[in-house]
Design an enzyme around this catalytic site. Structure first.
Site, short mmCIF file in Angstrom:
data_model
loop_
_atom_site.label_atom_id
_atom_site.label_comp_id
_atom_site.label_asym_id
_atom_site.label_seq_id
_atom_site.Cartn_x
_atom_site.Cartn_y
_atom_site.Cartn_z
N GLY A 1 17.06 -9.53 6.15
CA GLY A 1 15.78 -8.71 6.44
C GLY A 1 14.51 -8.99 6.10
N ASP B 1 15.02 1.58 0.43
CA ASP B 1 15.64 2.99 1.04
C ASP B 1 16.34 3.84 0.07
OD1 ASP B 1 16.36 4.77 2.89
OD2 ASP B 1 17.97 3.64 3.85
N ASP C 1 16.18 -4.93 11.15
CA ASP C 1 17.14 -4.88 12.36
C ASP C 1 17.70 -3.51 12.64
OD1 ASP C 1 19.05 -4.93 10.05
OD2 ASP C 1 20.75 -5.05 11.59
N ARG D 1 14.81 -8.01 14.94
CA ARG D 1 14.23 -8.49 13.87
C ARG D 1 13.00 -9.42 14.27
NH1 ARG D 1 17.74 -8.31 9.57
NH2 ARG D 1 20.02 -8.44 10.22
P1 IMP Z 1 19.23 0.59 0.11
O1 IMP Z 1 20.27 -0.16 -0.68
O2 IMP Z 1 19.45 1.93 0.80
O3 IMP Z 1 18.01 0.66 -0.38
O4 IMP Z 1 19.13 -0.27 1.76
C1 IMP Z 1 18.40 -1.48 1.78
C2 IMP Z 1 18.65 -2.23 2.92
O5 IMP Z 1 19.09 -1.05 4.20
C3 IMP Z 1 17.75 -2.88 3.58
O6 IMP Z 1 17.70 -4.24 3.08
C4 IMP Z 1 17.94 -3.02 4.68
O7 IMP Z 1 18.69 -4.07 5.27
C5 IMP Z 1 18.60 -1.57 5.19
N1 IMP Z 1 17.80 -0.59 6.03
C6 IMP Z 1 17.53 0.58 4.99
N2 IMP Z 1 16.67 1.24 5.90
C7 IMP Z 1 16.40 0.53 7.16
C8 IMP Z 1 15.77 0.92 8.19
O8 IMP Z 1 15.10 2.19 8.35
N3 IMP Z 1 15.79 -0.06 9.33
C9 IMP Z 1 16.32 -1.13 9.07
N4 IMP Z 1 17.22 -1.41 7.95
C10 IMP Z 1 17.10 -0.39 6.99
MG MG Z 2 19.47 -5.08 7.15
#
Ligand code: IMP
Ligand code: MG
Length: 179
Positions: free
Chosen positions: A38, A96, A152, A158
């Site tokens: 990403g 996120d 993605d 991407r």
């Molecule tokens: P986290 O561990 O929940 O903070 O998620 C982080 C990872 O989730 C990021 O590196 C992204 O790959 C994926 N992700 C979270 N939200 C999105 C989104 O809205 N679009 C695409 N990928 C997301």
């Molecule tokens: Mg991702």
């Protein structure tokens, strides 16, 4: 597809982050650790705004299994990183729940870097489930699923040069076209 952040805004945001980092780190070398896939596009743009000598290390983490809902986090290639006594800047595409950044940060700390800072391209509002906050976020966004500039859906989109919200009609089209 609804464009949320256009190309010019992204360029300005990344340039501003680069200038901030140039000011904070000064001329000392740093190691940029980028979470693939990403942060690929952010990495390429950001490093060209940085003026200190730098090395790049890529690690892979995936928390999403071909869709928009979370799965288990897998982190690869972290043990082999040579970051002891180095100033490390960890970058990711989006914060996120924060679980990815937290987990990767914890595992980097075990390798004894001199310092560890984090920078994310996007920070989703109201979705964090951890105590950690990124040191730098280029943009705050509402809680919507976005694609483009490295982000993605099912490993597609991407390459979009902007950030867009994926709408139900896009998903339908995507599933017909990528079959
Ligand atoms: P986290 O561990 O929940 O903070 O998620 C982080 C990872 O989730 C990021 O590196 C992204 O790959 C994926 N992700 C979270 N939200 C999105 C989104 O809205 N679009 C695409 N990928 C997301
Ligand atoms: Mg991702």
């Amino acid at each position: 597809m609804k464009v949320l952040i256009d190309q010019e805004k992204i360029r300005l945001g990344i340039t501003e982050l680069g200038e901030k980092l140039n000011g904070q780190y000064g001329p000392e070398p740093i190691t940029v650790v980028a979470i693939m896939t990403g942060s690929l596009v952010m990495l390429a743009d950001l490093i060209r705004c940085l003026e200190m000598p730098l090395r790049i290390s890529l690690i892979r983490a995936s928390s999403y299994r071909g869709g928009t809902s979370a799965g288990d986090l897998h982190v690869e290639e972290i043990e082999r990183l040579d970051i002891q006594d180095r100033d490390v800047l960890l970058i990711d595409d989006i914060f996120d729940t924060g679980k990815t950044l937290l987990e990767v940060s914890e595992r980097l700390k075990i390798l004894n870097p001199r310092s560890l800072k984090t920078a994310v391209f996007l920070n989703k509002q109201g979705t964090s489930r951890v105590q950690l906050k990124p040191d730098h976020s280029v943009f705050q966004i509402p809680n919507e699923f976005v694609v483009g500039y490295g982000l993605d859906y099912d490993d597609y989109y991407r390459n979009l040069p902007y950030v867009a919200v994926l709408e139900p009609s896009d998903l339908e089209q995507h599933h017909q076209a990528s079959r």
